[in-house]
Scaffold this motif. Sequence first.
Motif, PDB file in Angstrom:
ATOM      1  N   TRP A  93       1.074  -1.188  -0.209  1.00  0.00           N
ATOM      2  CA  TRP A  93       0.016  -0.020   0.044  1.00  0.00           C
ATOM      3  C   TRP A  93       0.866   1.381  -0.103  1.00  0.00           C
ATOM      4  CZ3 TRP A  93      -2.515   2.120   4.974  1.00  0.00           C
ATOM      5  CH2 TRP A  93      -3.454   3.247   4.594  1.00  0.00           C
ATOM      6  N   ALA A  94       0.776   2.122  -0.917  1.00  0.00           N
ATOM      7  CA  ALA A  94       1.622   3.387  -1.069  1.00  0.00           C
ATOM      8  C   ALA A  94       1.458   4.130   0.179  1.00  0.00           C
ATOM      9  CB  ALA A  94       0.933   4.143  -2.154  1.00  0.00           C
ATOM     10  N   LYS A  95       0.765   4.272   1.086  1.00  0.00           N
ATOM     11  CA  LYS A  95       0.483   4.967   2.562  1.00  0.00           C
ATOM     12  C   LYS A  95       0.914   4.115   3.444  1.00  0.00           C
ATOM     13  CE  LYS A  95      -2.710   8.358   0.690  1.00  0.00           C
ATOM     14  NZ  LYS A  95      -3.948   8.992   1.198  1.00  0.00           N
ATOM     15  N   GLY A  96       1.341   2.810   3.300  1.00  0.00           N
ATOM     16  CA  GLY A  96       1.291   1.624   4.415  1.00  0.00           C
ATOM     17  C   GLY A  96       2.689   2.298   5.204  1.00  0.00           C
ATOM     18  N   PRO A  97       4.010   2.819   4.668  1.00  0.00           N
ATOM     19  CA  PRO A  97       4.989   3.009   5.595  1.00  0.00           C
ATOM     20  C   PRO A  97       4.478   4.207   6.529  1.00  0.00           C
ATOM     21  CG  PRO A  97       5.883   2.444   3.587  1.00  0.00           C
ATOM     22  CD  PRO A  97       4.324   2.485   3.421  1.00  0.00           C
ATOM     23  N   LYS A  98       3.836   5.068   5.907  1.00  0.00           N
ATOM     24  CA  LYS A  98       3.577   6.216   6.762  1.00  0.00           C
ATOM     25  C   LYS A  98       2.567   5.737   8.009  1.00  0.00           C
ATOM     26  CE  LYS A  98       0.889  10.760   6.403  1.00  0.00           C
ATOM     27  NZ  LYS A  98       0.263  11.412   5.375  1.00  0.00           N
ATOM     28  N   TYR A  99       1.772   4.851   7.725  1.00  0.00           N
ATOM     29  CA  TYR A  99       0.888   4.424   8.763  1.00  0.00           C
ATOM     30  C   TYR A  99       1.193   3.157   9.631  1.00  0.00           C
ATOM     31  CZ  TYR A  99      -2.105   7.853   6.754  1.00  0.00           C
ATOM     32  OH  TYR A  99      -2.690   8.960   6.376  1.00  0.00           O
ATOM     33  N   GLN A 100       2.264   2.574   9.210  1.00  0.00           N
ATOM     34  CA  GLN A 100       2.938   1.259   9.994  1.00  0.00           C
ATOM     35  C   GLN A 100       2.636   1.490  11.514  1.00  0.00           C
ATOM     36  OE1 GLN A 100       5.655   0.188  11.731  1.00  0.00           O
ATOM     37  NE2 GLN A 100       6.578   2.158  11.992  1.00  0.00           N
ATOM     38  N   LYS A 101       2.970   2.478  12.164  1.00  0.00           N
ATOM     39  CA  LYS A 101       3.001   2.618  13.518  1.00  0.00           C
ATOM     40  C   LYS A 101       1.413   2.562  13.904  1.00  0.00           C
ATOM     41  CE  LYS A 101       5.430   5.392  15.900  1.00  0.00           C
ATOM     42  NZ  LYS A 101       6.308   6.587  16.644  1.00  0.00           N
ATOM     43  N   VAL A 102       0.617   3.202  13.510  1.00  0.00           N
ATOM     44  CA  VAL A 102      -0.686   3.246  13.673  1.00  0.00           C
ATOM     45  C   VAL A 102      -1.253   1.787  13.220  1.00  0.00           C
ATOM     46  CG1 VAL A 102      -3.018   4.050  12.828  1.00  0.00           C
ATOM     47  CG2 VAL A 102      -1.078   5.545  13.120  1.00  0.00           C
ATOM     48  N   MET A 103      -1.095   0.874  12.249  1.00  0.00           N
ATOM     49  CA  MET A 103      -1.353  -0.176  11.918  1.00  0.00           C
ATOM     50  C   MET A 103      -1.009  -1.342  12.799  1.00  0.00           C
ATOM     51  SD  MET A 103      -1.533  -0.686   7.802  1.00  0.00           S
ATOM     52  CE  MET A 103       0.210  -0.104   7.664  1.00  0.00           C
ATOM     53  N   LEU A 104       0.336  -1.252  13.549  1.00  0.00           N
ATOM     54  CA  LEU A 104       0.789  -1.916  14.700  1.00  0.00           C
ATOM     55  C   LEU A 104      -0.140  -1.772  15.872  1.00  0.00           C
ATOM     56  CD1 LEU A 104       2.583  -3.845  15.852  1.00  0.00           C
ATOM     57  CD2 LEU A 104       4.207  -2.028  16.512  1.00  0.00           C
ATOM     58  N   TRP A 105      -0.494  -0.678  16.232  1.00  0.00           N
ATOM     59  CA  TRP A 105      -1.365  -0.655  17.463  1.00  0.00           C
ATOM     60  C   TRP A 105      -2.705  -1.164  17.175  1.00  0.00           C
ATOM     61  CZ3 TRP A 105       0.726  -0.525  21.753  1.00  0.00           C
ATOM     62  CH2 TRP A 105       1.944   0.116  21.680  1.00  0.00           C
ATOM     63  N   VAL A 106      -3.343  -1.046  15.954  1.00  0.00           N
ATOM     64  CA  VAL A 106      -4.487  -1.732  15.477  1.00  0.00           C
ATOM     65  C   VAL A 106      -4.296  -3.160  15.537  1.00  0.00           C
ATOM     66  CG1 VAL A 106      -6.101  -2.414  13.590  1.00  0.00           C
ATOM     67  CG2 VAL A 106      -5.331  -0.036  13.869  1.00  0.00           C
ATOM     68  N   VAL A 107      -2.997  -3.730  15.076  1.00  0.00           N
ATOM     69  CA  VAL A 107      -2.754  -5.271  15.296  1.00  0.00           C
ATOM     70  C   VAL A 107      -2.937  -5.485  16.799  1.00  0.00           C
ATOM     71  CG1 VAL A 107      -0.867  -6.861  15.261  1.00  0.00           C
ATOM     72  CG2 VAL A 107      -1.474  -5.602  13.114  1.00  0.00           C
ATOM     73  N   VAL A 108      -2.250  -4.746  17.444  1.00  0.00           N
ATOM     74  CA  VAL A 108      -2.321  -4.937  19.060  1.00  0.00           C
ATOM     75  C   VAL A 108      -3.873  -5.085  19.540  1.00  0.00           C
ATOM     76  CG1 VAL A 108      -1.616  -4.095  21.374  1.00  0.00           C
ATOM     77  CG2 VAL A 108       0.191  -4.421  19.660  1.00  0.00           C
ATOM     78  N   GLY A 109      -4.575  -3.985  18.965  1.00  0.00           N
ATOM     79  CA  GLY A 109      -5.919  -4.142  19.595  1.00  0.00           C
ATOM     80  C   GLY A 109      -6.795  -5.041  18.948  1.00  0.00           C
ATOM     81  N   LEU A 110      -6.617  -5.552  18.130  1.00  0.00           N
ATOM     82  CA  LEU A 110      -7.278  -6.660  17.476  1.00  0.00           C
ATOM     83  C   LEU A 110      -6.904  -7.899  18.191  1.00  0.00           C
ATOM     84  CD1 LEU A 110      -7.095  -6.094  13.485  1.00  0.00           C
ATOM     85  CD2 LEU A 110      -9.266  -6.190  14.870  1.00  0.00           C
ATOM     86  N   PHE A 111      -5.567  -8.044  18.416  1.00  0.00           N
ATOM     87  CA  PHE A 111      -4.986  -9.292  19.092  1.00  0.00           C
ATOM     88  C   PHE A 111      -5.742  -9.368  20.658  1.00  0.00           C
ATOM     89  CE2 PHE A 111      -1.989 -10.625  22.532  1.00  0.00           C
ATOM     90  CZ  PHE A 111      -1.804 -12.143  21.928  1.00  0.00           C
ATOM     91  N   VAL A 112      -5.734  -8.385  21.285  1.00  0.00           N
ATOM     92  CA  VAL A 112      -6.229  -8.098  22.630  1.00  0.00           C
ATOM     93  C   VAL A 112      -7.747  -8.486  22.771  1.00  0.00           C
ATOM     94  CG1 VAL A 112      -6.813  -6.866  24.429  1.00  0.00           C
ATOM     95  CG2 VAL A 112      -4.606  -6.618  23.543  1.00  0.00           C
ATOM     96  N   VAL A 113      -8.566  -8.245  21.571  1.00  0.00           N
ATOM     97  CA  VAL A 113      -9.889  -8.251  21.484  1.00  0.00           C
ATOM     98  C   VAL A 113     -10.200  -9.955  21.299  1.00  0.00           C
ATOM     99  CG1 VAL A 113     -12.044  -7.914  20.136  1.00  0.00           C
ATOM    100  CG2 VAL A 113     -10.662  -6.051  20.791  1.00  0.00           C
ATOM    101  N   THR A 114      -9.387 -10.255  20.328  1.00  0.00           N
ATOM    102  CA  THR A 114      -9.350 -11.832  19.883  1.00  0.00           C
ATOM    103  C   THR A 114      -9.225 -12.768  21.163  1.00  0.00           C
ATOM    104  OG1 THR A 114      -8.901 -11.083  17.481  1.00  0.00           O
ATOM    105  CG2 THR A 114      -8.923 -13.489  18.337  1.00  0.00           C
ATOM    106  N   MET A 115      -8.087 -12.415  21.617  1.00  0.00           N
ATOM    107  CA  MET A 115      -7.720 -13.308  23.071  1.00  0.00           C
ATOM    108  C   MET A 115      -8.568 -13.162  24.163  1.00  0.00           C
ATOM    109  SD  MET A 115      -5.244 -15.067  21.720  1.00  0.00           S
ATOM    110  CE  MET A 115      -4.961 -15.983  23.095  1.00  0.00           C
ATOM    111  N   ALA A 116      -9.395 -11.878  24.258  1.00  0.00           N
ATOM    112  CA  ALA A 116     -10.004 -11.767  25.331  1.00  0.00           C
ATOM    113  C   ALA A 116     -11.281 -12.704  25.176  1.00  0.00           C
ATOM    114  CB  ALA A 116     -10.580 -10.309  25.567  1.00  0.00           C
TER     115      ALA A 116
END
Length: 130
Positions: A93-116
């Motif tokens: 995604w052309a904007k992927g590097p710009k938003y990589q940190k935000v996407m990591l926190w989305v990953v962490v949030g999805l991980f927490v919700v899934t594991m919960a």
Amino acid sequence: MPAAPAKAPAGTLYRGREGMWSWVAHRVTGVLIFFFLLVHVLDTALVRVSPESYNDVIGTYKNPIMGLGEAGLVAAIVFHAFNGVRIILVDFWAKGPKYQKVMLWVVVGLFVVTMAGFLPRHLMHVFGGE
């Protein structure tokens, strides 16, 4: 007087930010999943050699320690999957590097919700609350 050590140009030293830790976690979870799959293939192959041995091995897996290991395996797979999608987005995604940190926190949030959603039911099953 000894010469001062050469200083690296700014921006060339990796300082352990979010990107590095997600890189490390992705590799660690990938290796753990690989070893699980190796053991899984080997113990499943026992059924062709000796069904009794297969049943004995599977029987040893039915204890709380292995139940916690199963929870760890699910955690590794969930993180690895979500982070893999993030890596694909960063790469393609052309904007992927710009938003990589935000996407990591989305990953962490999805991980927490899934594991919960997964852990309470799984742990009740493992420790006999079901």
